[in-house]
Design a protein around this motif. Structure first.
Motif: not given
Length: 456
Positions: A99-113, A236-247, A230-231
Motif C-alpha cells: 500500500p505504501a509503495g514497492l518493496r524491494p527484494h533483499n537483493l534489490g535492497t543490497w543493490l540500492l545500498e 518470512q518474506a518468502g526470499e532467500l537471503n542474498n547478502r551472505p554470498y555477496k559478502r 537476517e536470513t
C-alpha cells in the motif's frame, strides 16, 4: 523448441521437467533437489518463494534496475540488451507492491545500498498469463557456447582458431587430475573435502569455469543453511537471503567491486572456512563437505554430455573432438572463457554474444517468459526480456525513508533487441580498452547508450 536452451533452464514448477544427466552419478538431479528442499533450513524456498509466486501468478510483474546511464537513457529513449549470466536480459531484482509503495527484494535492497552514483528504474511487465517457473542456468550453457563458437568460426583467422582449440585442450589436460577427482566424487568416492577444495582452488586459474561452480555451490550452501536473524526475516518474506554470498564474493576477491568476475573465486579450504566464519560462524563445520560434494555433482552435470558414463571419463589424454563428444559443456565453457579474454573480443563480442542473446530471447518468447531469472537457484536475480512482444512500462524511481520505491517519472522507451556496446559494460571498461590493430574508440557505437547490466 531448441533442446540446448531447454536443457539450460531449470524448471521450478510443480510439475517440474527433469533434465537428462550423465550416467553413473551417485545421486540424480531429482535426488539432490529433494534433499535440498526437505533437509536444509531454507529448502522450502526452492518450491515456494515470493519470486516464484510472482512469476507464476499471471499478475503484472514489477522489477527494479540500477543504472549509471539514466541521462543517456532519458535522452535516447532506448534500452539495449546486456550480456551476462542472464544472456541478454536486463539484470533486475523483484519488487512487491504494498500500500505504501514497492518493496524491494533483499537483493534489490543490497543493490540500492551498494551501487553509489546510480539511479533506479522500475519496470512493470504484464505477462497476461501465468509464466513458466523456468530459470536460466548459466552453468549449463557450455553446449550453447560450443555450438555458437562452431557456427561462427569463420570470424576467426585459421591461426586464431587453431590457437583457441589447442589452448582449450591444453588447459583441460593440465587440470585433469582435479577434473577427474571431481567426477570420481560425483560418482560416489569420498575424498577428504579439504583436499578436494584445495585442488579446486589451485585449478581455477587453469579452468576458470571451476570458479563459477565453486562460488555457486558455496552461495547455495550459505543461502539454504543460514539461520541468522537476517536470513529468517528474509524467509518470512518468502526470499532467500542474498547478502551472505555477496559478502563471501566481495571478501574473497578484493576486485569484485570493479568487475564481478567469478573466475577469480578460488579460496582454498582454510580461507573458505575463515570467510564463512566471518559471515556466520555456525555454518563453518559442515561447509567443506557440502560444498565439495555439491560442486562435484554440478561439475559432472554441467561438463558431460547427457548419457555419458561419468565413471569412464578421464581428461588426461583428451582431444578437442573427444571433448566435444563426451564433455561438450566443459569444452564450451573453456572456449567461451578463452574468447572472452582474447584481445580480439571487442570485435567478436557483437557477433558471438549477440547470437546467444537472440537465441535465448527466441526461447523465452516461445515459452512465454517475459522475465527470465537466474535458475542456478531462485535467489532473486531476475531479468527483463527486452524482446518481449508486449513490452513493459518504465519509470524513474525514488526511494523513501522506509526503503520503498516510488515512480516519479515515466520513461517512454524503445526496447532494442541488440546488445549494449561493450564499452558501456563493466567488462569492457575493465579489460578491453584497446583492440588488436585498432583503438576501442574506433568501434561503431549503437545509436544510443544503454543501461548496462550489473553482472551477478
Amino acid at each position: 523448441m531448441d533442446l540446448l536452451w531447454e536443457d539450460a533452464h531449470t524448471d521450478y514448477g510443480p510439475a517440474r521437467r527433469s533434465r537428462p544427466t550423465p550416467r553413473g552419478l551417485a545421486a540424480s538431479d531429482a535426488e539432490w533437489r529433494s534433499f535440498l528442499e526437505t533437509t536444509t533450513p531454507n529448502g522450502s524456498l526452492l518450491r515456494f518463494s515470493s519470486l516464484l509466486e510472482t512469476l507464476t501468478s499471471g499478475r503484472p510483474i514489477h522489477l527494479m534496475h540500477t543504472t549509471g546511464y539514466l541521462e543517456s537513457i532519458r535522452a535516447s529513449r532506448q534500452l539495449y540488451q546486456a550480456a551476462g549470466c542472464l544472456v541478454g536480459a536486463l539484470y533486475c531484482a523483484p519488487l512487491t507492491p504494498e500500500p505504501a509503495g514497492l518493496r524491494p527484494h533483499n537483493l534489490g535492497t543490497w543493490l540500492l545500498e551498494n551501487k553509489p552514483g546510480t539511479r533506479t528504474i522500475i519496470f512493470e511487465v504484464d505477462p497476461g498469463r501465468s509464466t513458466p517457473a523456468e530459470g536460466i542456468d548459466y552453468l549449463r550453457l557450455g553446449e550453447v557456447h560450443l555450438r555458437t563458437y562452431l557456427n561462427h568460426r569463420a570470424f576467426l583467422t585459421p591461426a586464431e582458431d587453431d590457437q583457441l582449440r589447442r589452448a582449450a585442450v591444453q588447459r583441460i589436460r593440465q587440470a585433469s587430475g582435479c577434473l577427474d577427482a571431481l567426477l570420481a566424487a560425483a560418482c560416489g568416492t569420498t575424498p577428504p573435502a579439504s583436499h578436494l577444495l584445495d585442488r579446486i582452488a589451485a585449478a581455477v586459474t587453469t579452468v576458470p569455469f571451476l570458479g563459477y561452480l565453486y562460488f555457486e555451490a558455496a552461495a547455495e550452501y550459505l543461502m539454504l543453511h543460514s539461520t541468522s536473524r537476517e536470513t529468517r526475516a528474509c524467509a518470512q518474506a518468502g526470499e532467500l537471503n542474498n547478502r551472505p554470498y555477496k559478502r563471501l564474493a566481495f571478501t574473497a576477491v578484493t576486485t569484485m567491486g570493479h568487475l564481478f568476475d567469478l573466475a577469480l573465486f578460488c579460496p582454498d579450504h582454510g580461507w573458505l572456512q575463515a570467510l564463512i566464519g566471518r559471515i556466520e560462524p555456525g555454518l563453518v563445520q559442515g561447509a567443506a563437505d557440502y560444498i565439495s560434494r555439491r560442486m562435484a555433482h554440478l561439475f559432472a552435470c554441467a561438463a558431460l554430455a547427457a548419457g555419458t558414463d561419468a565413471t569412464a571419463v578421464t581428461f588426461g589424454e583428451a582431444t578437442f573432438d573427444t571433448l566435444a563428444r563426451i564433455a561438450p559443456g566443459l569444452l564450451g565453457q573453456m572456449v567461451f572463457r578463452l574468447l572472452r579474454t582474447s584481445p580480439r573480443y571487442p570485435q567478436l563480442f557483437p557477433i558471438i554474444e549477440q547470437a546467444k542473446a537472440t537465441a535465448a530471447s527466441a526461447y523465452w518468447n516461445t515459452r512465454g517468459i517475459p522475465t527470465p531469472f537466474n535458475g542456478v537457484i531462485p535467489k532473486g536475480e531476475i531479468g527483463l526480456n527486452l524482446t518481449w512482444p508486449a513490452g513493459a512500462r518504465a519509470w524513474v524511481a525514488d526511494t523513501c525513508e522506509r526503503g520503498l520505491l516510488h515512480p516519479v517519472e515515466e520513461l517512454h522507451l524503445t526496447f532494442v533487441p541488440r546488445l549494449a556496446d561493450l564499452r558501456e559494460t563493466a567488462l569492457g571498461r575493465a579489460r578491453f580498452a584497446l583492440t588488436t590493430g585498432a583503438r576501442a574508440d574506433a568501434l561503431p557505437l549503437p545509436a544510443a547508450n544503454a543501461a548496462a547490466a550489473t553482472t551477478p
